[in-house]
Design a protein around this motif. Structure first.
Motif, PDB file in Angstrom:
ATOM      1  N   LEU A 191       0.834  -1.208   0.000  1.00 16.00           N
ATOM      2  CA  LEU A 191       0.000   0.000   0.000  1.00 16.00           C
ATOM      3  C   LEU A 191       0.868   1.257   0.000  1.00 16.00           C
ATOM      4  N   ALA A 192       1.932   1.229   0.797  1.00 16.62           N
ATOM      5  CA  ALA A 192       2.824   2.382   0.831  1.00 16.62           C
ATOM      6  C   ALA A 192       3.482   2.592  -0.528  1.00 16.62           C
ATOM      7  N   ARG A 193       3.918   1.465  -1.145  1.00 15.40           N
ATOM      8  CA  ARG A 193       4.557   1.565  -2.456  1.00 15.40           C
ATOM      9  C   ARG A 193       3.556   2.044  -3.506  1.00 15.40           C
ATOM     10  N   MET A 194       2.322   1.493  -3.438  1.00 14.14           N
ATOM     11  CA  MET A 194       1.314   1.890  -4.412  1.00 14.14           C
ATOM     12  C   MET A 194       0.972   3.371  -4.261  1.00 14.14           C
ATOM     13  N   SER A 195       0.890   3.829  -3.023  1.00 18.56           N
ATOM     14  CA  SER A 195       0.626   5.249  -2.796  1.00 18.56           C
ATOM     15  C   SER A 195       1.709   6.090  -3.442  1.00 18.56           C
ATOM     16  N   HIS A 196       2.976   5.656  -3.278  1.00 28.17           N
ATOM     17  CA  HIS A 196       4.095   6.381  -3.889  1.00 28.17           C
ATOM     18  C   HIS A 196       4.032   6.298  -5.399  1.00 28.17           C
ATOM     19  N   GLU A 197       3.778   5.080  -5.919  1.00 32.36           N
ATOM     20  CA  GLU A 197       3.761   4.888  -7.370  1.00 32.36           C
ATOM     21  C   GLU A 197       2.640   5.695  -8.025  1.00 32.36           C
ATOM     22  N   ILE A 198       1.474   5.761  -7.364  1.00 30.97           N
ATOM     23  CA  ILE A 198       0.353   6.508  -7.937  1.00 30.97           C
ATOM     24  C   ILE A 198       0.617   8.011  -7.851  1.00 30.97           C
ATOM     25  N   ARG A 199       1.181   8.434  -6.727  1.00 31.01           N
ATOM     26  CA  ARG A 199       1.426   9.864  -6.550  1.00 31.01           C
ATOM     27  C   ARG A 199       2.497  10.391  -7.514  1.00 31.01           C
ATOM     28  N   THR A 200       3.450   9.520  -7.910  1.00 31.01           N
ATOM     29  CA  THR A 200       4.536   9.973  -8.785  1.00 31.01           C
ATOM     30  C   THR A 200       4.000  10.465 -10.130  1.00 31.01           C
ATOM     31  N   PRO A 201       3.254   9.632 -10.898  1.00 31.06           N
ATOM     32  CA  PRO A 201       2.708  10.173 -12.158  1.00 31.06           C
ATOM     33  C   PRO A 201       1.643  11.237 -11.917  1.00 31.06           C
ATOM     34  N   LEU A 202       0.895  11.119 -10.805  1.00 33.77           N
ATOM     35  CA  LEU A 202      -0.132  12.119 -10.527  1.00 33.77           C
ATOM     36  C   LEU A 202       0.501  13.478 -10.272  1.00 33.77           C
ATOM     37  N   ASN A 203       1.620  13.486  -9.557  1.00 31.92           N
ATOM     38  CA  ASN A 203       2.326  14.739  -9.311  1.00 31.92           C
ATOM     39  C   ASN A 203       2.814  15.348 -10.621  1.00 31.92           C
ATOM     40  N   ALA A 204       3.314  14.472 -11.525  1.00 28.31           N
ATOM     41  CA  ALA A 204       3.760  14.970 -12.826  1.00 28.31           C
ATOM     42  C   ALA A 204       2.595  15.539 -13.625  1.00 28.31           C
ATOM     43  N   ILE A 205       1.439  14.852 -13.581  1.00 27.34           N
ATOM     44  CA  ILE A 205       0.265  15.320 -14.311  1.00 27.34           C
ATOM     45  C   ILE A 205      -0.161  16.702 -13.810  1.00 27.34           C
ATOM     46  N   ILE A 206      -0.269  16.827 -12.478  1.00 28.82           N
ATOM     47  CA  ILE A 206      -0.708  18.100 -11.896  1.00 28.82           C
ATOM     48  C   ILE A 206       0.311  19.202 -12.162  1.00 28.82           C
ATOM     49  N   GLY A 207       1.580  18.892 -11.912  1.00 34.25           N
ATOM     50  CA  GLY A 207       2.616  19.911 -12.075  1.00 34.25           C
ATOM     51  C   GLY A 207       2.771  20.376 -13.506  1.00 34.25           C
ATOM     52  N   MET A 208       2.833  19.410 -14.436  1.00 36.63           N
ATOM     53  CA  MET A 208       3.018  19.781 -15.836  1.00 36.63           C
ATOM     54  C   MET A 208       1.782  20.496 -16.397  1.00 36.63           C
ATOM     55  N   THR A 209       0.601  20.124 -15.923  1.00 41.91           N
ATOM     56  CA  THR A 209      -0.607  20.820 -16.367  1.00 41.91           C
ATOM     57  C   THR A 209      -0.578  22.275 -15.903  1.00 41.91           C
ATOM     58  N   ASN A 210      -0.162  22.502 -14.668  1.00 40.44           N
ATOM     59  CA  ASN A 210      -0.051  23.873 -14.166  1.00 40.44           C
ATOM     60  C   ASN A 210       0.962  24.673 -14.988  1.00 40.44           C
ATOM     61  N   LEU A 211       2.109  24.030 -15.307  1.00 43.94           N
ATOM     62  CA  LEU A 211       3.121  24.716 -16.110  1.00 43.94           C
ATOM     63  C   LEU A 211       2.588  25.041 -17.504  1.00 43.94           C
ATOM     64  N   ALA A 212       1.811  24.100 -18.079  1.00 45.46           N
ATOM     65  CA  ALA A 212       1.236  24.332 -19.408  1.00 45.46           C
ATOM     66  C   ALA A 212       0.282  25.518 -19.394  1.00 45.46           C
ATOM     67  N   LEU A 213      -0.469  25.683 -18.289  1.00 47.39           N
ATOM     68  CA  LEU A 213      -1.391  26.807 -18.176  1.00 47.39           C
ATOM     69  C   LEU A 213      -0.648  28.127 -17.982  1.00 47.39           C
ATOM     70  N   MET A 214       0.559  28.050 -17.434  1.00 46.51           N
ATOM     71  CA  MET A 214       1.290  29.265 -17.095  1.00 46.51           C
ATOM     72  C   MET A 214       2.146  29.794 -18.251  1.00 46.51           C
ATOM     73  N   THR A 215       2.457  28.923 -19.235  1.00 45.26           N
ATOM     74  CA  THR A 215       3.359  29.357 -20.303  1.00 45.26           C
ATOM     75  C   THR A 215       2.583  29.825 -21.533  1.00 45.26           C
ATOM     76  N   ASP A 216       3.173  30.750 -22.276  1.00 44.60           N
ATOM     77  CA  ASP A 216       2.607  31.206 -23.543  1.00 44.60           C
ATOM     78  C   ASP A 216       3.383  30.642 -24.734  1.00 44.60           C
ATOM     79  N   ASP A 217       4.436  29.864 -24.463  1.00 43.81           N
ATOM     80  CA  ASP A 217       5.270  29.273 -25.505  1.00 43.81           C
ATOM     81  C   ASP A 217       4.643  27.958 -25.955  1.00 43.81           C
ATOM     82  N   ASP A 218       4.182  27.890 -27.230  1.00 40.65           N
ATOM     83  CA  ASP A 218       3.496  26.683 -27.727  1.00 40.65           C
ATOM     84  C   ASP A 218       4.397  25.463 -27.687  1.00 40.65           C
TER      85      ASP A 218
END
Length: 566
Positions: free
Chosen positions: A188-215
């Protein structure tokens, strides 16, 4: 964005500025609330719960900084935009530290700048809300699994207490139960880490995509989001497969396979991953292996993809060879089955000999550092072992550290018949994709999914109408002619299965009784798929839907519909 749904609260002691802002925002489609001082603004905030606040800093009585502190303290996710005549860097920094989302200096060169700031803030707030809901969903699922494991452990302890009379045997049984619980807790601890890793990338990169004007930069962020989403789906599929196997709910198919073509397709699918690491990937197919066999191609592919994927993951030089042969000595068994032997040989890092006995166990990997260095849940090889056993075989490993590994398994397959030209792959190959422009009816109640599917389908050149429930589906098919219906299952008022039944029995008119219907749902259970097909749907695809899967599947459905006897 449907701006009429959003309400903006403007707090400013300058009546002329309030009037200007109100007129401009109303023309842009927003609802507007006005307050001439901070105290009135806080009252309106509690009464109407607006979606965004425009706040002046210099006001009599309670100044903007105090209002900002109260707003951000009580309404954590509320977008607050400062609109001030001060351009002092100290004021900007102070406002940001107190939680302001943006800082607009008056007088504004253009009201359009204010509008853009509001739209960006509302988009960001919507994304934060979605992320919050998704995190809540994941926490609930982890809590459910934890509670389930707790009940399993309690049940096991009670069974040991009932059946064990010896104090020594009782201690051994309890120790084993605690060991199993510890292993699952680690999982469960590993799964929590494994799920959070791509989820963190999804959230972070989506925020960066919203913040940039460079296509170009935004495209790079979105590619990372897509890759992380695929990783997350793989993790979830592993958990679902493991749960099905544990519950003995996994049922194998028995269909004819062009086995030679099937093996080449597997190699072709993995060749991209091999090429990315400059590794070779070859197929050594013995001439004694029959071309046509009968079995479950999806599960055989799952085992091969997992083993080849692991070999490529842990190989940095050289490559991987898949060898396949038939048992020439025993031949067919009493029931006509044939033993097929597979081996996946790599030139990778190898596995310590003392770890051979545990790598096929659930929730384990050969080394605790493996998960950190290479990722993974420790379920893949366990699932492979169980699938191979279900197909009448077993799996073994041989390895030398630093010199590579060989994973070998055998399964029982029955002789098959020549695969008809009407198979799915043959149909896809026979079609010219992309096909003609289609008139599509999308049955979907979720607004985000509606928007996503509509944009994708229109970019593919099709026209799309949307129905939010089964009742609307029946109304629209009576009014318009559609080439295909993409039908969600779970919808309010009337679900997709009931809507399909009514179409098939002629409730919407005889002309649409045979319209092709593709189930498009988040359900993954076989029983739901069977229910969809019984209701009269032509095919079934699970969400999240990939464009590269949706297009060919619609092609096949339309191909079958075109060639169906009238």
């Amino acid at each position: 964005m449907e701006k009429i749904k959003y309400t903006i609260l403007c707090i400013d002691d300058d009546e002329m500025m309030l009037s200007l802002v109100e007129d401009y925002l109303k023309q842009a489609g927003y609802n507007v609330l006005k307050a001439g001082d901070g105290e009135t603004g806080l009252v309106l905030m509690k009464q109407y719960k607006p979606d965004c606040v425009l706040l002046d800093l210099r006001m009599p009585g309670m100044d903007g900084f105090k209002v900002l502190e109260k707003l951000t303290g009580e309404y954590i996710s509320l977008p607050v935009l400062i609109m001030s005549g001060s351009d002092k860097i100290q004021d900007v920094i102070r406002a940001q530290r107190k939680g302001a989302w943006d800082y607009i200096t008056k007088p504004m060169e253009s009201m359009e700048l204010m509008l853009q700031a509001i739209e960006k803030a509302l988009e960001r707030a919507a994304l934060i809300q979605q992320n919050h809901e998704y995190k809540k969903y994941l926490r609930e699922k982890v809590d459910e699994k934890t509670e389930e494991l707790k009940r399993m452990n309690e049940s096991l302890v009670r069974e040991v207490e009932i059946r064990t009379t010896s104090e020594t045997e009782l201690r051994i049984a309890v120790a084993r139960a605690e060991e199993a619980n510890h292993a699952k807790s680690q999982f469960l601890a590993r799964m929590s880490h494994e799920i959070r890793t791509p989820l963190n990338a999804i959230i972070g990169m989506t925020n960066l995509a919203l913040m940039t004007d460079d296509d170009e930069e935004r495209l790079d962020y979105l590619i990372t989001v897509r890759e992380s989403s695929d990783h997350l789906i793989t993790l979830i599929n592993d958990i679902l497969d493991f749960s099905k196997i544990e519950a003995k709910k996994l049922i194998l198919e028995l269909i004819d396979i062009d086995f030679h073509r099937f093996l080449n397709d597997v190699i072709r699918a993995m060749s991209v991953k091999a090429g990315e690491k400059s590794l070779y990937l070859v197929l050594d197919l013995d001439t004694g292996v029959p071309r046509y066999l009968k079995g479950d191609p999806s599960r055989i592919r799952q085992v091969l993809i997992n083993l080849i994927g692991n070999s490529l993951k842990f190989t940095h030089r050289g490559g991987v060879t898949l060898s396949v042969r038939a048992d020439k000595k025993s031949g067919a068994d009493a029931e006509g089955g044939l033993t097929i032997y597979f081996s996946v040989k790599d030139t990778g890092i190898g596995i310590p000999k003392e770890k051979f006995g545990i790598i096929f166990e659930s929730f384990t990997q050969s080394d605790d550092t493996t998960s950190r260095n290479y990722g993974g849940t420790g379920l893949g090889l366990s699932i492979c072992r169980d699938l191979v056993a279900m197909m009448g075989g077993s799996i073994t490993v041989e390895s030398v550290e630093g010199r590579g590994s060989v994973f070998s398994f055998h399964i029982m397959l029955k002789p098959g018949k020549e695969v008809s030209d009407t198979t799915l792959q043959t149909q896809i190959d026979a079609l010219s994709i992309p096909f003609r422009q289609l008139n599509i009816l999308l049955a979907e109640d979720n607004e985000v999914n509606q928007r996503l599917a509509t944009v994708v389908l229109r970019k593919l050149g099709h026209s799309v109408d949307v129905a939010k429930n089964g009742i609307k589906v029946l109304e629209k098919v009576k009014e318009n002619r559609y080439d295909i219906i993409l039908m969600d299952i779970e919808m309010p008022d009337m679900d997709g299965i009931e809507a399909t039944k009514r179409i098939r029995r002629g409730d919407a008119g005889p002309d649409v009784m045979q319209v092709p219907i593709l189930a498009m749902t988040a359900h993954v259970l076989d029983v739901i798929k069977e229910e969809c097909l019984r209701a009269g749907m032509n095919e079934y695809i699970t969400k999240p839907v990939k464009i590269e899967e949706l297009g060919p599947l619609m092609s096949v459905i339309l191909y079958n519909d075109k060639n169906r006897p009238k």
